[in-house]
Design an enzyme around this catalytic site. Structure first.
Site, PDB file in Angstrom:
ATOM      1  N   THR A  70       2.812  -2.077   8.977  1.00 19.11           N
ATOM      2  CA  THR A  70       3.268  -3.042   9.988  1.00 19.11           C
ATOM      3  C   THR A  70       3.456  -4.456   9.442  1.00 19.11           C
ATOM      4  O   THR A  70       4.030  -5.308  10.139  1.00 19.11           O
ATOM      5  CB  THR A  70       2.214  -3.158  11.109  1.00 19.11           C
ATOM      6  OG1 THR A  70       0.984  -3.592  10.496  1.00 19.11           O
ATOM      7  CG2 THR A  70       1.996  -1.825  11.815  1.00 19.11           C
ATOM      8  N   CYS A 128       3.258  -3.135   4.136  1.00 19.46           N
ATOM      9  CA  CYS A 128       2.360  -2.058   4.555  1.00 19.46           C
ATOM     10  C   CYS A 128       3.046  -1.363   5.732  1.00 19.46           C
ATOM     11  O   CYS A 128       4.277  -1.388   5.837  1.00 19.46           O
ATOM     12  CB  CYS A 128       0.958  -2.574   4.870  1.00 19.46           C
ATOM     13  SG  CYS A 128       0.818  -3.736   6.239  1.00 19.46           S
ATOM     14  N   HIS A 166       6.595 -30.992  10.840  1.00 19.84           N
ATOM     15  CA  HIS A 166       6.164 -29.728  10.212  1.00 19.84           C
ATOM     16  C   HIS A 166       5.099 -29.999   9.163  1.00 19.84           C
ATOM     17  O   HIS A 166       4.104 -29.290   9.072  1.00 19.84           O
ATOM     18  CB  HIS A 166       7.354 -29.012   9.578  1.00 19.84           C
ATOM     19  CG  HIS A 166       8.397 -28.616  10.568  1.00 19.84           C
ATOM     20  ND1 HIS A 166       8.097 -27.998  11.761  1.00 19.84           N
ATOM     21  CD2 HIS A 166       9.748 -28.756  10.539  1.00 19.84           C
ATOM     22  CE1 HIS A 166       9.212 -27.780  12.432  1.00 19.84           C
ATOM     23  NE2 HIS A 166      10.228 -28.234  11.715  1.00 19.84           N
ATOM     24  N   ASP A 212       0.870  -1.177   0.000  1.00 22.17           N
ATOM     25  CA  ASP A 212       0.000   0.000   0.000  1.00 22.17           C
ATOM     26  C   ASP A 212       0.910   1.231   0.000  1.00 22.17           C
ATOM     27  O   ASP A 212       2.133   1.130  -0.217  1.00 22.17           O
ATOM     28  CB  ASP A 212      -0.994  -0.037   1.174  1.00 22.17           C
ATOM     29  CG  ASP A 212      -0.332   0.131   2.536  1.00 22.17           C
ATOM     30  OD1 ASP A 212       0.916   0.255   2.593  1.00 22.17           O
ATOM     31  OD2 ASP A 212      -1.050   0.131   3.551  1.00 22.17           O
ATOM     32  N   HIS A 240       9.574 -23.998   9.167  1.00 22.13           N
ATOM     33  CA  HIS A 240       8.549 -24.716   9.930  1.00 22.13           C
ATOM     34  C   HIS A 240       7.162 -24.640   9.307  1.00 22.13           C
ATOM     35  O   HIS A 240       6.406 -25.612   9.376  1.00 22.13           O
ATOM     36  CB  HIS A 240       8.445 -24.143  11.351  1.00 22.13           C
ATOM     37  CG  HIS A 240       9.641 -24.407  12.203  1.00 22.13           C
ATOM     38  ND1 HIS A 240       9.562 -24.628  13.563  1.00 22.13           N
ATOM     39  CD2 HIS A 240      10.960 -24.476  11.894  1.00 22.13           C
ATOM     40  CE1 HIS A 240      10.774 -24.828  14.058  1.00 22.13           C
ATOM     41  NE2 HIS A 240      11.645 -24.732  13.057  1.00 22.13           N
TER      42      HIS A 240
HETATM   43  C1  RB5 Z   1      -1.930   2.499   6.636  1.00 18.91           C
HETATM   44  O1  RB5 Z   1      -1.912   3.679   7.371  1.00 18.91           O
HETATM   45  C2  RB5 Z   1      -1.737   1.306   7.556  1.00 18.91           C
HETATM   46  O2  RB5 Z   1      -2.900   1.101   8.313  1.00 18.91           O
HETATM   47  C3  RB5 Z   1      -1.398   0.077   6.753  1.00 18.91           C
HETATM   48  O3  RB5 Z   1      -0.266   0.320   5.990  1.00 18.91           O
HETATM   49  C4  RB5 Z   1      -1.058  -1.177   7.537  1.00 18.91           C
HETATM   50  O4  RB5 Z   1      -0.100  -0.933   8.507  1.00 18.91           O
HETATM   51  C5  RB5 Z   1      -2.154  -1.996   8.027  1.00 18.91           C
HETATM   52  O5  RB5 Z   1      -1.955  -3.052   8.638  1.00 18.91           O
END
Ligand code: RB5
Length: 149
Positions: A67, A65, A134, A8, A98
């Site tokens: 996180t 993204c 596994h 994203d 695994h």
């Molecule tokens: C975008 O701001 C953020 O929510 C997205 O990149 C991501 O981290 C979602 O899990």
């Protein structure tokens, strides 16, 4: 190795760097977007990358993204996808060995670019250990998935 890649807006800059890394290491990739830093919705890219891996148009997937978590939640809805949100080298290696993970999800807000490139390298180069225990566990996931409508 052919890699399906997507991000994203939060992961866009990292995606572009990862593509350069893949080029340097002679891996092919298919870029499913996003193409700009304009705000967009991570499930759009997670599902496209997941489908490419599930359909065997790509060997593995990489999603970025903020996180890695939203991407992993969305990609794991695609049948046959085992997407792992990883922040450490231990996780990136272990999820190949695994879990036979086929999509790596990373975050631009949780790891530096250098750390992410290390995670990508480990994910791509580590084979599934394919040991009996596994495989039994991966088969249990697959069995549940196949029982769903
Ligand atoms: C975008 O701001 C953020 O929510 C997205 O990149 C991501 O981290 C979602 O899990």
């Amino acid at each position: 190795m052919k890699i399906a890649i997507g991000s994203d807006h939060a992961g866009f800059a990292y995606k572009e760097e990862i593509k350069l890394f893949l080029n340097r290491n002679h891996h092919e990739y298919i870029d499913f977007g996003t193409k700009t830093i304009d705000s967009t919705d991570y499930p759009l890219y997670a599902i496209k990358v997941g489908q490419a891996v599930s359909n065997k148009d790509a060997d593995l997937g990489i999603l970025i993204c903020g996180t890695g978590i939203g991407m992993s939640i969305a990609a794991n809805k695609v049948k046959g996808i085992r997407a792992a949100a990883c922040q450490t080298a231990v996780c990136a290696q272990a999820t190949r060995e695994h879990n036979n993970a086929n999509v790596l999800c990373v975050g631009s807000r949780t790891n530096t670019m250098d750390e992410v490139l290390e995670l990508v390298e480990l994910f791509i180069t580590t084979p599934y250990s394919n040991g009996e225990r596994h495989q039994k566990r991966v088969e249990l996931i697959k069995k549940y998935e196949e029982e769903q409508k």
